[in-house]
Motif scaffolding. Structure first.
Motif, PDB file in Angstrom:
ATOM      1  N   VAL A  18       0.833  -1.204   0.000  1.00 57.83           N
ATOM      2  CA  VAL A  18       0.000   0.000   0.000  1.00 57.83           C
ATOM      3  C   VAL A  18       0.862   1.246   0.000  1.00 57.83           C
ATOM      4  N   ASN A  21       2.500   1.818  -3.452  1.00 57.24           N
ATOM      5  CA  ASN A  21       1.592   2.197  -4.531  1.00 57.24           C
ATOM      6  C   ASN A  21       0.776   3.452  -4.246  1.00 57.24           C
ATOM      7  N   ARG A  22       0.544   3.743  -2.977  1.00 56.73           N
ATOM      8  CA  ARG A  22      -0.318   4.886  -2.655  1.00 56.73           C
ATOM      9  C   ARG A  22       0.364   5.951  -1.801  1.00 56.73           C
ATOM     10  N   ARG A  24       1.159   5.851   1.366  1.00 57.39           N
ATOM     11  CA  ARG A  24       0.633   5.915   2.730  1.00 57.39           C
ATOM     12  C   ARG A  24       0.633   4.516   3.311  1.00 57.39           C
ATOM     13  N   GLU A  30      -8.632  -0.736   6.798  1.00 54.40           N
ATOM     14  CA  GLU A  30      -7.960  -1.699   5.922  1.00 54.40           C
ATOM     15  C   GLU A  30      -7.329  -2.823   6.722  1.00 54.40           C
ATOM     16  N   GLU A  63     -10.908  -2.022  -2.866  1.00 56.73           N
ATOM     17  CA  GLU A  63      -9.754  -1.193  -3.215  1.00 56.73           C
ATOM     18  C   GLU A  63      -8.451  -1.851  -2.739  1.00 56.73           C
ATOM     19  N   ILE A  67      -5.193  -3.029  -5.055  1.00 51.99           N
ATOM     20  CA  ILE A  67      -3.801  -2.589  -4.853  1.00 51.99           C
ATOM     21  C   ILE A  67      -2.871  -3.796  -4.799  1.00 51.99           C
TER      22      ILE A  67
END
Length: 454
Positions: A18, A21-22, A24, A30, A63, A67
């Protein structure tokens, strides 16, 4: 499989995916969806525990699976998450690995939950491509930082950046000499000729599979994918000249066509569980190897600067330069060991006197330094070349607002070019202002003159 160990493994691996890719870490929802899924709970059961709607949790889960799927290259869903993670961990903890771990448990030493075997007495090092260099000038702070990242914080990938000649290779060599005993395998490779990844992988596997004197009579080991060797064994790999994987004429860090397999390998190094470390060195680095902050989530970035005044003085003392206190011009080379040694050699060879060189506008720039810098200029994108020329022409350091006032370059292109030039260490940033060093200014001027045929 022990669910608590699976949860530890999953939370660490998925959180890093995560973050990669994001930009954060996983939030509480999550984490709850991940834990609940691994415990085979339904969305309704998870939602009831959290006192929230199951429809919202479904969106969070959807989501999250997306990811993970993008990163691992397989379709991941709530129904197959646990089985896929179990297969991954089983592949890491092969039978011989389990036996080694069990022997450690019975000996009373702490067990490692990562699934990686403890350090073996049988070491396979290949340092045949590690350069022989001269004296090492004090980099105690940088060495301490690197050792902390690798030995204590288990950094998986480290980008050692800096302009050519600044001392990256010398620092890495010193690091290897101090910590190689902590690893089962240490391999140093130069990417000067940019080998395809398949060729590099085959080279590494050959090192890992080569018989040692104590097991020369043993059967040939079954070859595994490179990433599995790095998961089963504690390895340190140094890749020098990493910039040769990147495309010239583009902003820093874009892969050359055909070199995408390196991207996949670096992604696995970042995201899959293991206790190995990969050090990348060069003028520029692939973009996906640089974290969103200097040191985070198993990835470290160190941009090497010039030597401090005491180390610079030690270097100059070693050169036996006469009247070196009169050579104030040497302060303009910003502690770059390669530049300083080249300039001093030219001074001594031609018996140049300090009075012959009176200002920074007439800096000595030996051919080897000039050629090296011009090679780096030739890698710049058109936007970078424009921004570098604007900064080189400025008499004082320039802030971002002043740079953006120039109407010949779009604001977003200027900012991207500025960022790229900083990554390449071709410009300096201090107090939110940007400038170009005297040596680079002069090399750029000579480069432009040569292109115009002067």
């Amino acid at each position: 499989m022990d669910i608590e160990k699976m949860l530890q493994f999953a939370e660490r691996a998925v959180d890093e995916i995560v973050f990669t890719n994001r930009g954060r870490h996983m939030d509480d929802l999550e984490k709850a969806v991940l834990r609940g899924t691994l415990r085979r709970k339904t969305y309704k059961e998870i939602a009831k525990e959290l006192e929230c709607s199951d429809s919202h949790l479904r969106e969070v889960g959807s989501e999250l699976w997306k990811i993970i799927s993008e990163e691992l290259g397989d379709k991941i869903s709530k129904s197959n998450l646990r089985s896929e993670l179990e297969k991954l961990q089983v592949s890491i903890c092969s039978s011989d690995c389990v036996q080694q771990i069990d022997s450690v448990i019975y000996s009373g030493e702490p067990r490692d939950n990562s699934g990686v075997s403890p350090k073996s007495n049988c070491q396979r090092h290949d340092l045949s491509q590690m350069p022989e260099l001269g004296a090492f000038y004090d980099r105690a702070s940088e060495l301490d930082t690197l050792k902390t990242w690798i030995l204590q914080e288990q950094c998986r990938i480290i980008a050692l950046m800096g302009i050519s000649g600044i001392g990256k290779t010398q620092l890495a060599r010193q690091l290897v000499e101090q910590i190689q005993s902590e690893f089962e395998s240490v391999i140093w490779r130069s990417l000067e000729h940019a080998p395809p990844f398949a060729q590099l992988e085959a080279d590494f596997i050959q090192v890992f599979c080569s018989p040692q004197p104590e097991d020369a009579s043993a059967e040939k080991k079954k070859e595994l994918p490179l990433i599995q060797y790095l998961q089963k064994h504690r390895c340190l790999i140094i890749l020098d000249d990493i910039h040769n994987l990147c495309c010239p004429g583009e902003l820093a860090g874009k892969y050359k066509p055909g070199y995408e397999p390196y991207k996949s390998f670096f992604r696995k190094i970042r995201t899959l569980p293991h206790q190995s470390c990969l050090i990348l060195m060069g003028w520029e680095h692939p973009r996906d190897c640089l974290p969103l902050k200097k040191h985070s989530s198993g990835v470290g970035t160190m941009q090497l600067k010039g030597l401090d005044p005491l180390s610079t003085e030690a270097l100059l003392r070693e050169t036996e330069l006469e009247n070196r206190e009169q050579w104030q011009m040497l302060n303009l080379y910003e502690g770059n060991p390669f530049w300083l040694k080249s300039v001093v050699f030219q001074i001594q060879e031609l018996e140049i006197e300090p009075t012959n060189i009176s200002s920074e506008h007439s800096l000595l720039l030996p051919e080897n330094v000039k050629d090296n810098l011009q090679e780096q200029f030739d890698r710049l994108s058109p936007q970078e070349q424009q921004v570098l020329h604007l900064l080189a022409q400025a008499e004082e350091p320039v802030n971002l607002g002043q740079l953006l006032q120039n109407q010949t370059i779009e604001a977003s292109n200027s900012i991207n070019a500025l960022h790229s030039l900083c990554d390449r260490s071709l410009i300096e940033r201090k107090n939110k202002r940007y400038s170009v060093s005297p040596a680079i200014k002069q090399a750029l001027h000579l480069h432009d003159s040569q292109k115009k045929g002067y």
